[in-house]
Scaffold this active site. Structure first.
Site, short mmCIF file in Angstrom:
data_model
loop_
_atom_site.label_atom_id
_atom_site.label_comp_id
_atom_site.label_asym_id
_atom_site.label_seq_id
_atom_site.Cartn_x
_atom_site.Cartn_y
_atom_site.Cartn_z
N THR A 50 -52.49 7.23 40.93
CA THR A 50 -52.96 6.28 41.95
C THR A 50 -54.43 5.95 41.72
O THR A 50 -55.25 6.84 41.46
CB THR A 50 -52.81 6.92 43.36
N ILE B 30 -54.83 18.12 27.49
CA ILE B 30 -54.40 18.91 26.32
C ILE B 30 -54.92 18.28 25.03
O ILE B 30 -54.94 18.92 24.00
CB ILE B 30 -52.86 19.04 26.24
N ASP B 31 -55.34 17.01 25.10
CA ASP B 31 -55.69 16.27 23.87
C ASP B 31 -57.04 16.68 23.28
O ASP B 31 -57.32 16.35 22.14
CB ASP B 31 -55.71 14.76 24.15
N MET C 131 -48.31 15.95 20.22
CA MET C 131 -49.02 14.99 21.07
C MET C 131 -50.51 14.92 20.69
O MET C 131 -50.94 15.50 19.71
CB MET C 131 -48.89 15.38 22.54
N GLU D 92 -48.90 12.11 17.12
CA GLU D 92 -48.11 10.98 17.60
C GLU D 92 -48.73 9.62 17.31
O GLU D 92 -48.02 8.63 17.18
CB GLU D 92 -47.83 11.12 19.10
N HIS E 194 -43.28 16.72 25.78
CA HIS E 194 -43.93 17.32 26.95
C HIS E 194 -43.83 18.84 27.02
O HIS E 194 -44.49 19.45 27.87
CB HIS E 194 -43.37 16.68 28.22
N1 ATP Z 1 -61.67 3.03 33.81
C1 ATP Z 1 -61.26 3.39 35.00
N2 ATP Z 1 -62.04 3.19 36.10
C2 ATP Z 1 -61.63 3.59 37.30
N3 ATP Z 1 -60.46 4.18 37.56
C3 ATP Z 1 -59.64 4.40 36.54
C4 ATP Z 1 -59.98 4.03 35.20
N4 ATP Z 1 -58.97 4.38 34.39
C5 ATP Z 1 -58.04 4.93 35.17
N5 ATP Z 1 -58.43 4.97 36.47
C6 ATP Z 1 -57.69 5.50 37.61
O1 ATP Z 1 -57.53 6.91 37.47
C7 ATP Z 1 -56.13 7.24 37.41
C8 ATP Z 1 -55.92 8.37 36.44
O2 ATP Z 1 -56.20 7.91 35.13
P1 ATP Z 1 -55.17 8.21 33.96
O3 ATP Z 1 -53.81 7.82 34.41
O4 ATP Z 1 -55.70 7.66 32.68
O5 ATP Z 1 -55.21 9.80 33.93
P2 ATP Z 1 -56.35 10.72 33.41
O6 ATP Z 1 -57.06 11.28 34.58
O7 ATP Z 1 -57.20 9.99 32.42
O8 ATP Z 1 -55.50 11.84 32.71
P3 ATP Z 1 -54.69 11.69 31.31
O9 ATP Z 1 -55.36 12.67 30.43
O10 ATP Z 1 -53.31 12.06 31.69
O11 ATP Z 1 -54.81 10.27 30.85
C9 ATP Z 1 -55.46 5.96 36.93
O12 ATP Z 1 -54.15 5.88 37.32
C10 ATP Z 1 -56.31 4.92 37.61
O13 ATP Z 1 -55.90 4.78 38.92
O1 F6P Z 2 -46.86 12.01 30.49
P1 F6P Z 2 -46.92 10.66 29.83
O2 F6P Z 2 -47.30 9.58 30.77
O3 F6P Z 2 -45.66 10.39 29.04
O4 F6P Z 2 -48.13 10.70 28.80
C1 F6P Z 2 -48.05 11.31 27.56
C2 F6P Z 2 -49.46 11.38 27.02
O5 F6P Z 2 -50.22 12.24 27.84
C3 F6P Z 2 -50.72 13.29 27.05
O6 F6P Z 2 -49.77 14.34 27.10
C4 F6P Z 2 -52.03 13.80 27.62
O7 F6P Z 2 -52.99 12.82 27.64
C5 F6P Z 2 -50.82 12.71 25.64
O8 F6P Z 2 -50.89 13.71 24.66
C6 F6P Z 2 -49.56 11.87 25.60
O9 F6P Z 2 -49.68 10.78 24.72
#
Ligand code: ATP
Ligand code: F6P
Ligand code: MG
Length: 341
Positions: free
Chosen positions: A74, A126-127, A169, A221, A271
């Site tokens: 969200t 994890i990346d 991944m 990947e 996953h």
């Molecule tokens: N550049 C941005 N600026 C502000 N909000 C953002 C931005 N990018 C993403 N978000 C918000 O933060 C939420 C979480 O970001 P995202 O889905 O990329 O997960 P993450 O916290 O980066 O973890 P992951 O490692 O799984 O990508 C997004 O769904 C979006 O709502």
């Molecule tokens: O859980 P999802 O949305 O399939 O995302 C998978 C991605 O998230 C990660 O597991 C963590 O950023 C990546 O390694 C992979 O590409």
């Protein structure tokens, strides 16, 4: 009583629960803080879906995988989101929020801070691809899980004299492939930072076979063979329009079998690498980050995140933290490449 909120957002990651426990225990013992947990990331903040997080509520959780709070993607910045976050602060009497998430979550946290909302970040993925921290928690667990799986692929590969391909991944970084490939003694490690041709991969595979080995290839990947512009992503887009990576291992299976004549089998670990219990290393790192996040909040260092520098936990401004993706440096690849073939 002073109160802090905690949320987990973005993909889950082994060690998130240890951060939550570290923060709650540290906050309770050292500062007398009370904690509120928000369910499913920013959704819980906007919808005020909260649960109290007393010390007893985090008992024994640091060894559990996933996140006890749930997670979502969200976006708190769309629509009336920022007002929603302010309303949540008022209603819950919050001094600040601890946001545990990846670059997206932390970018949202940075914007909220710019709007005067108190947030401290804890990086998770994890990346291992966040620039401002030496290692992210969750990475060690993913590498351990991948290595155990690859060790298993080796014994079946050796029995059948097959070439085995393991796809791991890492999004756009090759860290998991580099470390699990080195740990499992792969004959080739393929990462997006260093494209190589399929002919080169075949030559490593044949050289291993000619020495009587069952060739083992570990591929990240997002690896694209030389000459291919973009990573292989046949699974379409995720809910945010980003390509879903995964499947390059299966493409290699076909290509390597045709080109080398060696029976080849590919496994996509997927996953599995993100689930399950964190390693001891990740539990310790995550616990220290949770403790440090509370110290940051108590000191009013809003707009920062906690990070690992060497063996120390330090504070970094979110601006700096979100600057750059940390990819595998060429020297680390060349160091590993001595072992190929
Ligand atoms: N550049 C941005 N600026 C502000 N909000 C953002 C931005 N990018 C993403 N978000 C918000 O933060 C939420 C979480 O970001 P995202 O889905 O990329 O997960 P993450 O916290 O980066 O973890 P992951 O490692 O799984 O990508 C997004 O769904 C979006 O709502
Ligand atoms: O859980 P999802 O949305 O399939 O995302 C998978 C991605 O998230 C990660 O597991 C963590 O950023 C990546 O390694 C992979 O590409
Ligand atoms: Mg992200």
């Amino acid at each position: 009583m002073k109160r802090l909120g905690i949320l987990t957002s973005g993909g889950d990651c082994p060690g998130v629960n240890a951060v939550i426990r570290g923060a709650v225990l540290g906050g309770d013992v050292a500062h007398g803080y009370e904690f509120v947990g928000f369910r499913d990331g920013w959704r819980g903040v906007l919808e005020q879906d909260a649960i109290p997080l007393p010390r007893t509520g985090v008992r024994g959780i640091s060894r559990l995988g996933g996140t006890i709070l749930g997670t979502s993607r969200t976006n708190p910045l769309v629509g009336n989101g920022i007002e929603g976050v302010r309303a949540c602060f008022r209603r819950n009497g919050l001094e600040g929020l601890i946001a545990i998430g990846g670059e997206g979550t932390l970018a949202a946290a940075r914007e909220l801070c710019a709007q005067g909302i108190n947030v401290v970040g804890v990086p998770k993925t994890i990346d291992n691809d966040l620039g401002a921290t030496d290692y992210t928690f969750g990475f060690d667990t993913a590498v351990q899980t991948a290595t155990e799986a690859i060790d298993r692929l080796r014994t079946t590969g050796e029995s059948h004299h097959r070439c085995m391909v393991a796809e791991v991944m890492g999004r756009n970084a090759g860290w998991i492939a580099l470390h699990s490939g080195m740990a499992s003694g792969a004959h080739a490690i393929l990462i997006p930072e260093h494209p190589v041709s399929l002919d080169q991969v075949c030559s490593w595979v044949l050289s291993a076979r000619d020495r009587g080995r069952a060739p083992l290839v570990v591929v990240a990947e997002a690896f694209a063979p030389e000459g291919h512009a973009a990573p292989y992503a046949p699974r379409g887009l995720d809910t945010f329009g980003r390509p879903r990576l995964g499947g390059i291992g299966l493409l290699l299976e076909g290509e390597l079998q045709i080109r080398t004549g060696i029976e080849t089998r590919a496994t996509v670990l997927g996953h599995i690498q993100r689930g399950g219990e964190p390693t001891a290393f990740d539990r310790v790192l995550a616990t220290r980050l949770g403790l440090a996040a509370v110290e940051s909040a108590a000191a009013g260092r809003w707009g920062t995140m906690v990070s690992l520098r060497g063996t120390d936990i330090v504070n970094v401004g979110l601006e700096e933290a979100l600057g750059e993706l940390k990819v595998v440096p060429e020297a680390r690849y060349q160091e590993a490449a001595v072992l190929f073939g």
